[in-house]
Design an enzyme around this catalytic site. Sequence first.
Site, PDB file in Angstrom:
ATOM      1  N   LYS A 112       0.813  -1.208   0.000  1.00  0.00           N
ATOM      2  CA  LYS A 112       0.000   0.000   0.000  1.00  0.00           C
ATOM      3  C   LYS A 112       0.847   1.259   0.000  1.00  0.00           C
ATOM      4  CE  LYS A 112      -4.254  -1.985   1.581  1.00  0.00           C
ATOM      5  NZ  LYS A 112      -5.271  -2.170   2.592  1.00  0.00           N
ATOM      6  N   LYS A 192      -4.957 -11.298  -6.139  1.00  0.00           N
ATOM      7  CA  LYS A 192      -6.114 -11.472  -5.266  1.00  0.00           C
ATOM      8  C   LYS A 192      -7.326 -10.704  -5.812  1.00  0.00           C
ATOM      9  CE  LYS A 192      -6.157  -9.102  -1.476  1.00  0.00           C
ATOM     10  NZ  LYS A 192      -5.848  -8.450  -0.209  1.00  0.00           N
ATOM     11  N   LYS A 195     -11.413  -5.052  -4.116  1.00  0.00           N
ATOM     12  CA  LYS A 195     -12.427  -4.038  -4.417  1.00  0.00           C
ATOM     13  C   LYS A 195     -11.946  -3.080  -5.488  1.00  0.00           C
ATOM     14  CE  LYS A 195     -14.326  -4.108   0.209  1.00  0.00           C
ATOM     15  NZ  LYS A 195     -13.964  -3.743   1.553  1.00  0.00           N
TER      16      LYS A 195
HETATM   17  P1  TYM Z   1     -10.724  -6.127   4.101  1.00  0.00           P
HETATM   18  O1  TYM Z   1     -11.709  -5.053   4.295  1.00  0.00           O
HETATM   19  O2  TYM Z   1      -9.707  -5.983   3.028  1.00  0.00           O
HETATM   20  O3  TYM Z   1     -11.451  -7.519   3.853  1.00  0.00           O
HETATM   21  C1  TYM Z   1     -12.479  -7.998   4.706  1.00  0.00           C
HETATM   22  C2  TYM Z   1     -12.355  -9.519   4.835  1.00  0.00           C
HETATM   23  O4  TYM Z   1     -12.412 -10.108   3.537  1.00  0.00           O
HETATM   24  C3  TYM Z   1     -11.289 -10.963   3.334  1.00  0.00           C
HETATM   25  N1  TYM Z   1     -10.894 -10.907   1.915  1.00  0.00           N
HETATM   26  C4  TYM Z   1     -10.758 -11.983   1.136  1.00  0.00           C
HETATM   27  N2  TYM Z   1     -10.948 -13.298   1.371  1.00  0.00           N
HETATM   28  C5  TYM Z   1     -10.757 -14.155   0.347  1.00  0.00           C
HETATM   29  N3  TYM Z   1     -10.372 -13.754  -0.892  1.00  0.00           N
HETATM   30  C6  TYM Z   1     -10.173 -12.459  -1.186  1.00  0.00           C
HETATM   31  N4  TYM Z   1      -9.816 -12.085  -2.413  1.00  0.00           N
HETATM   32  C7  TYM Z   1     -10.365 -11.493  -0.144  1.00  0.00           C
HETATM   33  N5  TYM Z   1     -10.265 -10.140  -0.085  1.00  0.00           N
HETATM   34  C8  TYM Z   1     -10.596  -9.801   1.176  1.00  0.00           C
HETATM   35  C9  TYM Z   1     -10.196 -10.388   4.224  1.00  0.00           C
HETATM   36  O5  TYM Z   1      -9.229 -11.374   4.544  1.00  0.00           O
HETATM   37  C10 TYM Z   1     -10.993  -9.944   5.437  1.00  0.00           C
HETATM   38  O6  TYM Z   1     -11.190 -11.022   6.330  1.00  0.00           O
HETATM   39  N6  TYM Z   1      -7.426  -5.286   7.800  1.00  0.00           N
HETATM   40  C11 TYM Z   1      -8.713  -5.871   7.470  1.00  0.00           C
HETATM   41  C12 TYM Z   1      -9.879  -5.256   8.246  1.00  0.00           C
HETATM   42  C13 TYM Z   1      -9.721  -5.301   9.727  1.00  0.00           C
HETATM   43  C14 TYM Z   1      -9.830  -6.447  10.543  1.00  0.00           C
HETATM   44  C15 TYM Z   1      -9.635  -5.970  11.875  1.00  0.00           C
HETATM   45  C16 TYM Z   1     -10.074  -7.793  10.272  1.00  0.00           C
HETATM   46  C17 TYM Z   1      -9.465  -4.224  10.525  1.00  0.00           C
HETATM   47  N7  TYM Z   1      -9.410  -4.632  11.827  1.00  0.00           N
HETATM   48  C18 TYM Z   1      -9.667  -6.869  12.950  1.00  0.00           C
HETATM   49  C19 TYM Z   1     -10.105  -8.682  11.369  1.00  0.00           C
HETATM   50  C20 TYM Z   1      -9.892  -8.206  12.683  1.00  0.00           C
HETATM   51  C21 TYM Z   1      -9.006  -5.623   5.991  1.00  0.00           C
HETATM   52  O7  TYM Z   1      -8.482  -4.728   5.386  1.00  0.00           O
HETATM   53  O8  TYM Z   1      -9.990  -6.440   5.491  1.00  0.00           O
END
Ligand code: TYM
Length: 324
Positions: A112, A192, A195
Amino acid sequence: MNTVFSGIQPSGLVHLGNLLGAINNWAKLSNEDSKNYFCIVDLHSLTAMPNKSDLKSSIKDTLKVLLASGINLENSVIYVQSTLKEHAYLSWILSNFCQVGELQRMTQFKEKASSFGTHSGLLTYPILMAADILIHKANEVPVGDDQTQHLELTRNIAERFNNNYGEIFPIPEKTSGKYGTRLMSLRHPENKMSKSSDDINGTIYFNDSKDVIIKKFKSSVTDSSNSISYDVKSKPGISNLIEIYSSIKNLEIKKTEEKFNDYQYGEFKVEVAETVISYLEPINDKFNNLGDKEVDEIIRNNLELARKSAQLTISEVENALGIN
Ligand code: TYM
């Protein structure tokens, strides 16, 4: 009883990776015997400097997707991170238990930092994530594979705090479903699904129309061998489609391979597309029927529950530290 925490950034439309990698498991866990906290982590999204109105509508839509996804609200609390200031407060406290070098080594920081510039929010992001998890003393964190490194760091931070100030935090474990923990882009299966991919045809958004979903799957990148078998290295595209099917149908990869053994790629793509459409349909129906009043009331009640839990932890932490 297990305490579960997980979060999702409101940084655009929820996609199939979010659903199969994370939210699906949240819904499953919410029907088991655990206490669950699911959070729209809007403070994390600020690291990408979003436009104000985009962020506002994304928070609301993400919230509604969670409410429409089958999460059982009897034992789950769904809320927005910025409405509970304790997250940021605990994050400051925990920053004293984390080395700068550890943060600089995070893969997501490196990725990032190259697109958004290296501001300190991007660097300290995993500490806020640790605070999210530890504020409710969660011991289980259902996430996709891309969050593994952040969760390791959370465990280290919790252990260091406990070693210095007493056993306050559980050491949380990552959990994930069997399949779909890392969905890949349909157009660039070496990347991957995300969004904000450069090629939106590689991402299935939760509210894509049937036609769009069929079109995206039809144009998904595969290979020239025309054999429906799972081999991520040499057949990343077809393996991704097998994984999507297996995840939604809760079917072993082997069984999916057997089922489609004599299919042509074109037929298989359409069958996977139709499976995705049927999976997304009830989520969209519920999403479209959720009224603003209903959503606002759920949010108000849930925030109170989240606040109670967070304040209990903060009191313990302050006592342990000798502050306040
Ligand atoms: P984020 O918002 O990118 O994604 C949310 C959840 O979706 C999963 N995910 C995926 N799983 C499978 N294949 C994919 N292509 C894919 N893209 C996204 C992510 O693994 C996630 O579980 N840092 C985290 C948000 C966060 C968080 C937390 C998560 C902030 N604090 C505390 C758990 C606990 C994030 O950016 O997820």
